[in-house]
Design a protein around this motif. Structure first.
Motif, PDB file in Angstrom:
ATOM      1  N   ALA A 181       0.821  -1.258  -0.136  1.00 47.89           N
ATOM      2  CA  ALA A 181       0.089   0.005   0.091  1.00 47.89           C
ATOM      3  C   ALA A 181       0.950   1.031   0.050  1.00 47.89           C
ATOM      4  N   GLN A 182       1.929   1.159   0.655  1.00 46.93           N
ATOM      5  CA  GLN A 182       2.734   2.186   0.581  1.00 46.93           C
ATOM      6  C   GLN A 182       3.446   2.651  -0.517  1.00 46.93           C
ATOM      7  N   THR A 183       4.022   1.503  -1.257  1.00 47.01           N
ATOM      8  CA  THR A 183       4.332   1.777  -2.792  1.00 47.01           C
ATOM      9  C   THR A 183       3.389   2.165  -3.807  1.00 47.01           C
ATOM     10  N   ALA A 184       2.437   1.947  -3.509  1.00 47.80           N
ATOM     11  CA  ALA A 184       0.961   2.488  -4.260  1.00 47.80           C
ATOM     12  C   ALA A 184       0.905   4.144  -3.942  1.00 47.80           C
ATOM     13  N   ALA A 185       1.017   4.258  -2.741  1.00 47.92           N
ATOM     14  CA  ALA A 185       0.821   5.537  -2.300  1.00 47.92           C
ATOM     15  C   ALA A 185       1.911   6.474  -2.904  1.00 47.92           C
ATOM     16  N   TYR A 186       3.023   5.996  -2.694  1.00 48.13           N
ATOM     17  CA  TYR A 186       4.379   6.842  -3.080  1.00 48.13           C
ATOM     18  C   TYR A 186       4.352   6.741  -4.658  1.00 48.13           C
ATOM     19  N   SER A 187       3.615   5.996  -5.446  1.00 44.67           N
ATOM     20  CA  SER A 187       3.841   6.065  -6.976  1.00 44.67           C
ATOM     21  C   SER A 187       2.855   7.116  -7.217  1.00 44.67           C
ATOM     22  N   LYS A 188       1.894   7.737  -6.442  1.00 45.95           N
ATOM     23  CA  LYS A 188       1.111   8.809  -6.870  1.00 45.95           C
ATOM     24  C   LYS A 188       1.115   9.783  -5.759  1.00 45.95           C
ATOM     25  N   ALA A 189       1.985   9.829  -4.761  1.00 44.96           N
ATOM     26  CA  ALA A 189       2.059  11.002  -3.595  1.00 44.96           C
ATOM     27  C   ALA A 189       1.001  11.365  -3.116  1.00 44.96           C
TER      28      ALA A 189
END
Length: 199
Positions: A80-88
């Motif tokens: 989920a963190q990776t997904a969040a950081y991919s779109k800030a």
């Protein structure tokens, strides 16, 4: 950030032009750790949808099942963190399903900094988590040790799509620890701490 937030230090160093170790950024954490692990002041990737390769041996099948549940929650948090950081942005992600308290606050801080700087991440971190211990109490806790590899987790300028330069002294593979608490039947990541130590 503090050592607890070392994961996101590479991000902060790139967006705020100060070198701060990353927390487990969960994404940014990993990235930040890239840029700031040598500075030591923040907590935040994993194999593409990676599955933990090993879990500490347990004396019973019950303990083994608990370890597996801890690793599953930890891995889900990283995804989920990776997904969040991919779109800030954490909007539309599962970040709150397995992440809370300081870990969530640190990640949201990273995401805010990324949005202000016009940056996102591409690629994914590689994680290799292992359960160190599970403590039985009124609110059970667990500690996870990990080696986070952010080699292919890249901080990028959203507009130009170009890679954001990061300090050459950053650690791209670093030791990280996480604390989880069991809320009812669900394990939640409450703290992520990137160490200034290569792995």
């Amino acid at each position: 950030m503090t050592a607890t937030h070392r994961r996101s230090s590479w991000l902060k160093s790139a967006t705020v032009h100060t070198r701060r170790p990353a927390t487990a950024l969960i994404l940014v954490g990993g990235l930040l750790a890239l840029a700031g692990c040598s500075d030591g002041d923040s907590d935040t990737s994993s194999k593409p949808s990676s599955t933990p390769t090993a879990v500490s041996p347990s004396p019973s099948s019950t303990a083994g099942a608990e370890d597996a549940a801890v690793i599953a929650a930890y891995t889900s948090s990283w995804d989920a963190q990776t997904a969040a950081y991919s779109k800030a942005s954490s909007s539309g992600t599962d970040l709150k399903k397995n992440t809370t308290f300081k870990a969530l606050a640190d990640i949201e801080r990273d995401l805010t900094a990324m949005r202000k700087a016009g940056q996102v991440t591409t690629g994914k971190p590689v994680i290799d988590p292992k359960v160190v211990k599970v403590t039985d109490a009124k609110v059970p806790t667990a500690t996870v040790a990990d080696c986070v590899d952010t080699t292919n987790w890249i901080l990028t300028d959203k507009a130009s799509k170009k890679k954001v330069p990061l300090p050459t002294t950053r650690l791209t593979k670093y030791v990280s620890t996480a604390t989880l608490e069991k809320w009812g039947t669900k394990w939640m990541v409450t703290k992520l701490t990137a160490q200034e130590q290569a792995c």
